[in-house]
Design a protein around this motif. Sequence first.
Motif, PDB file in Angstrom:
ATOM      1  N   ARG A  23       0.832  -1.208   0.000  1.00 16.57           N
ATOM      2  CA  ARG A  23       0.000   0.000   0.000  1.00 16.57           C
ATOM      3  C   ARG A  23       0.869   1.262   0.000  1.00 16.57           C
ATOM      4  N   ILE A  24       1.932   1.282   0.794  1.00 15.78           N
ATOM      5  CA  ILE A  24       2.808   2.454   0.860  1.00 15.78           C
ATOM      6  C   ILE A  24       3.588   2.607  -0.446  1.00 15.78           C
ATOM      7  N   VAL A  50      10.295   0.346   2.722  1.00 19.13           N
ATOM      8  CA  VAL A  50       9.336   1.193   3.421  1.00 19.13           C
ATOM      9  C   VAL A  50       9.952   1.545   4.767  1.00 19.13           C
ATOM     10  N   ASP A  51      10.059   2.838   5.016  1.00 19.16           N
ATOM     11  CA  ASP A  51      10.756   3.382   6.174  1.00 19.16           C
ATOM     12  C   ASP A  51       9.780   4.065   7.119  1.00 19.16           C
ATOM     13  N   ALA A  62       0.723   7.595   7.650  1.00 17.89           N
ATOM     14  CA  ALA A  62       1.337   8.925   7.759  1.00 17.89           C
ATOM     15  C   ALA A  62       2.771   8.846   8.270  1.00 17.89           C
ATOM     16  N   ASN A  63       3.145   7.763   8.930  1.00 23.57           N
ATOM     17  CA  ASN A  63       4.489   7.614   9.484  1.00 23.57           C
ATOM     18  C   ASN A  63       5.379   6.723   8.616  1.00 23.57           C
ATOM     19  N   LEU A  64       4.922   6.386   7.415  1.00 25.07           N
ATOM     20  CA  LEU A  64       5.688   5.503   6.531  1.00 25.07           C
ATOM     21  C   LEU A  64       5.981   6.201   5.214  1.00 25.07           C
ATOM     22  N   ARG A  74      21.452   5.807   4.578  1.00 29.62           N
ATOM     23  CA  ARG A  74      21.978   7.080   5.049  1.00 29.62           C
ATOM     24  C   ARG A  74      21.106   7.681   6.149  1.00 29.62           C
ATOM     25  N   LYS A  75      19.803   7.586   5.998  1.00 33.80           N
ATOM     26  CA  LYS A  75      18.893   8.092   7.027  1.00 33.80           C
ATOM     27  C   LYS A  75      19.095   7.332   8.334  1.00 33.80           C
TER      28      LYS A  75
END
Length: 103
Positions: A23-24, A50-51, A62-64, A74-75
């Motif tokens: 979905r993301i 998916v992060d 909303a948080n993905l 890197r993040k």
Amino acid sequence: MPWVTSNRRAELPPDWDSAVRPRILARDGHQCVRALEAGGRCPATTGLEVDHVGDPHDHSDANLQTLCRWHHQRKTAQESAAARRRSPRERRARPAERHPGLL
């Protein structure tokens, strides 16, 4: 992410691979969402992950976000370095022994 040494996989919802992740990826157009300094969006469409943007336990849409492996690594490295700076390391050195003549 090296899942072999991590417990993160167990913390994901049971429908992560079958519903949440697809979905993301679809929402983000199957492309990395990281903005480039030169403008525009990262063109990567392969090696997508998916992060969690913030709280790793919040699996709401909303948080993905979709990131390519390069940007995700890197993040994660930046977040890890920031966490190490915030929490002081425990001293691993042995305490200094008192001088035997001062006992």
